[in-house]
Motif scaffolding. Structure first.
Motif, PDB file in Angstrom:
ATOM      1  N   GLU A 124       0.602  -1.238  -0.083  1.00 48.62           N
ATOM      2  CA  GLU A 124      -0.011   0.002   0.130  1.00 48.62           C
ATOM      3  C   GLU A 124       0.984   1.253   0.173  1.00 48.62           C
ATOM      4  O   GLU A 124       0.550   2.155  -0.561  1.00 48.62           O
ATOM      5  CB  GLU A 124      -0.918   0.091   1.248  1.00 48.62           C
ATOM      6  N   GLU A 145       2.634   1.740  -3.466  1.00 48.76           N
ATOM      7  CA  GLU A 145       1.699   2.243  -4.385  1.00 48.76           C
ATOM      8  C   GLU A 145       1.298   3.604  -4.271  1.00 48.76           C
ATOM      9  O   GLU A 145       1.249   4.505  -5.338  1.00 48.76           O
ATOM     10  CB  GLU A 145       0.259   1.379  -4.316  1.00 48.76           C
ATOM     11  N   GLU A 146       1.367   4.207  -2.973  1.00 46.62           N
ATOM     12  CA  GLU A 146       1.360   5.660  -2.707  1.00 46.62           C
ATOM     13  C   GLU A 146       2.472   6.389  -3.090  1.00 46.62           C
ATOM     14  O   GLU A 146       2.482   7.484  -3.658  1.00 46.62           O
ATOM     15  CB  GLU A 146       0.795   5.966  -1.171  1.00 46.62           C
ATOM     16  N   ARG A 152       3.273  10.399  -3.590  1.00 46.67           N
ATOM     17  CA  ARG A 152       3.152  11.023  -2.416  1.00 46.67           C
ATOM     18  C   ARG A 152       4.480  10.171  -1.455  1.00 46.67           C
ATOM     19  O   ARG A 152       4.519   9.139  -0.607  1.00 46.67           O
ATOM     20  CB  ARG A 152       2.134  10.134  -1.724  1.00 46.67           C
ATOM     21  N   ARG A 175       1.108  10.989   2.970  1.00 43.95           N
ATOM     22  CA  ARG A 175       0.422   9.402   3.100  1.00 43.95           C
ATOM     23  C   ARG A 175      -0.492   9.493   4.069  1.00 43.95           C
ATOM     24  O   ARG A 175      -0.981   8.427   4.138  1.00 43.95           O
ATOM     25  CB  ARG A 175       1.526   8.334   2.747  1.00 43.95           C
ATOM     26  N   ALA A 179      -6.701   8.635   4.736  1.00 45.08           N
ATOM     27  CA  ALA A 179      -7.162   7.947   3.459  1.00 45.08           C
ATOM     28  C   ALA A 179      -8.421   8.537   3.183  1.00 45.08           C
ATOM     29  O   ALA A 179      -9.457   8.759   4.022  1.00 45.08           O
ATOM     30  CB  ALA A 179      -7.212   6.327   3.416  1.00 45.08           C
ATOM     31  N   THR A 180      -8.923   8.567   1.932  1.00 46.26           N
ATOM     32  CA  THR A 180     -10.371   8.981   1.527  1.00 46.26           C
ATOM     33  C   THR A 180     -11.228   8.012   1.652  1.00 46.26           C
ATOM     34  O   THR A 180     -10.656   6.739   1.580  1.00 46.26           O
ATOM     35  CB  THR A 180     -10.510   9.555   0.173  1.00 46.26           C
ATOM     36  N   ARG A 212     -13.073   6.876  -0.708  1.00 44.18           N
ATOM     37  CA  ARG A 212     -12.852   6.038  -1.968  1.00 44.18           C
ATOM     38  C   ARG A 212     -11.531   5.122  -1.914  1.00 44.18           C
ATOM     39  O   ARG A 212     -11.665   3.973  -2.288  1.00 44.18           O
ATOM     40  CB  ARG A 212     -12.938   6.930  -3.258  1.00 44.18           C
ATOM     41  N   GLU A 213     -10.772   5.528  -1.347  1.00 44.24           N
ATOM     42  CA  GLU A 213      -9.131   4.759  -1.074  1.00 44.24           C
ATOM     43  C   GLU A 213      -9.607   3.515  -0.322  1.00 44.24           C
ATOM     44  O   GLU A 213      -9.178   2.507  -0.436  1.00 44.24           O
ATOM     45  CB  GLU A 213      -8.435   5.533  -0.680  1.00 44.24           C
ATOM     46  N   ASP A 248     -11.669   1.011  -2.260  1.00 42.65           N
ATOM     47  CA  ASP A 248     -10.891   0.231  -3.061  1.00 42.65           C
ATOM     48  C   ASP A 248      -9.987  -0.711  -2.216  1.00 42.65           C
ATOM     49  O   ASP A 248      -9.758  -1.840  -2.763  1.00 42.65           O
ATOM     50  CB  ASP A 248     -10.145   1.088  -3.822  1.00 42.65           C
ATOM     51  N   ARG A 249      -9.466  -0.245  -1.104  1.00 42.61           N
ATOM     52  CA  ARG A 249      -8.687  -1.508  -0.641  1.00 42.61           C
ATOM     53  C   ARG A 249      -9.663  -2.392  -0.090  1.00 42.61           C
ATOM     54  O   ARG A 249      -9.002  -3.718  -0.031  1.00 42.61           O
ATOM     55  CB  ARG A 249      -7.914  -0.734   0.642  1.00 42.61           C
ATOM     56  N   ASP A 285     -10.161  -4.856  -3.122  1.00 46.37           N
ATOM     57  CA  ASP A 285      -8.917  -5.434  -3.414  1.00 46.37           C
ATOM     58  C   ASP A 285      -8.725  -6.664  -2.509  1.00 46.37           C
ATOM     59  O   ASP A 285      -8.304  -7.923  -2.980  1.00 46.37           O
ATOM     60  CB  ASP A 285      -7.987  -4.431  -3.395  1.00 46.37           C
TER      61      ASP A 285
END
Length: 277
Positions: free
Chosen positions: A69, A72-73, A78, A84, A87-88, A90-91, A94-95, A98
């Motif tokens: 993670e 990826e950031e 970032r 970092r 987190a939003t 949406r993030e 997504d996680r 995933d």
């Protein structure tokens, strides 16, 4: 991990799924015993259960997932720690998707591997697996005389995924514990110890091929150790995930905490039963 290996592994992992349907088991009985399993009896049965739990919820996955993670950031630009933090929604969603999708499909494949070996090896008293050749026999209903070849291809495909993850997880764990520079995005020169652990881990794995250590027993033993250690790490993760301050006012939802708590409790009970029953 090379992107070229990504298509190989799913195709190889589907071997067990296809084989299970070719064997045409009594699906009513299979489903019944899946959802209403028998209670483990004796040390060996409990040990096998701990191994299954340990290979499903392995400690190295905690390090790998968290580290990736971050990787990826960093790839998103970032680079600084402050960028970092948090987190939003949406993030986070997504996680969850995933991790949830990965968990579902990996366990689905594991289920069919267990089912296929139970339908092929177990009835013929092949219950003491010592070599890959014996494992390959489970694929004979699908591949016949080419079972060994098919298994070898599958093993290579899975290995292309597993080697960087296992070796990388060890490197991340050491780096975080000893405050080394880390990250697959860094050149070898600036993260020598990190890449050193990856190299040593890989070489140790290769060295096992040249000594008289059964790879099957080694994998089983490692899974048992994982099953014993994982619940303690889960408790630690649960404590951290419940702390609003540490989680930047984004603690884990109650449902997730309950599931993690129950999972840790089940794993502790299984490990205790393995030692004392």
């Amino acid at each position: 991990m090379s992107s070229r290996s990504a298509p190989i592994s799913p195709a190889c992992q589907m071997q067990a799924v296809i084989t299970a349907f070719i064997l045409k088991p009594n699906w009513g009985s299979v489903l019944y015993h899946t959802f209403i399993p028998s209670w483990p009896r004796g040390h060996n049965a409990w040990q096998s259960l701990v191994a299954v739990l340990g290979t499903t919820i392995s400690p190295y996955l905690f390090f790998w997932q968290a580290s990736q993670e971050v990787e990826e950031e960093k790839a998103m630009g970032r680079r600084m720690l402050i960028s970092r933090e948090g987190a939003t929604k949406r993030e986070i969603l997504d996680r969850r998707i995933d991790v949830g999708a990965g968990t579902f499909f990996s366990n689905l494949v594991m289920y069919f591997i267990i089912l296929t070996t139970a339908l092929t090896l177990y009835p013929h008293n092949e219950r003491n697996i010592e070599s890959s050749r014996q494992v390959a026999e489970a694929l004979q209903p699908l591949a016949g005389p080419f079972a060994a070849t098919l298994y070898t291809v599958g093993l290579i495909g899975v290995g292309l995924l597993a080697i960087p993850i296992l070796a990388g997880s060890s490197a991340y764990a050491f780096a975080e514990t000893l405050a080394w520079k880390q990250g697959l995005d860094k050149p070898v020169r600036s993260a020598r110890y990190f890449y050193g652990v990856i190299s040593v881990s890989t070489l140790l794995g290769i060295a096992m091929l040249f000594v008289k250590i059964s790879p099957i027993k080694a994998l089983f033993g490692a899974s048992v150790i994982n099953g014993v250690l994982a619940p303690f790490l889960l408790v630690g993760i649960l404590v951290v995930a419940s702390d609003r301050k540490l989680m930047q006012r984004q603690p884990s939802p109650w449902l997730s905490r309950i599931v993690v708590g129950l999972t840790a409790a089940i794993m502790l009970i299984a490990a205790g039963a393995m030692f004392f029953l």
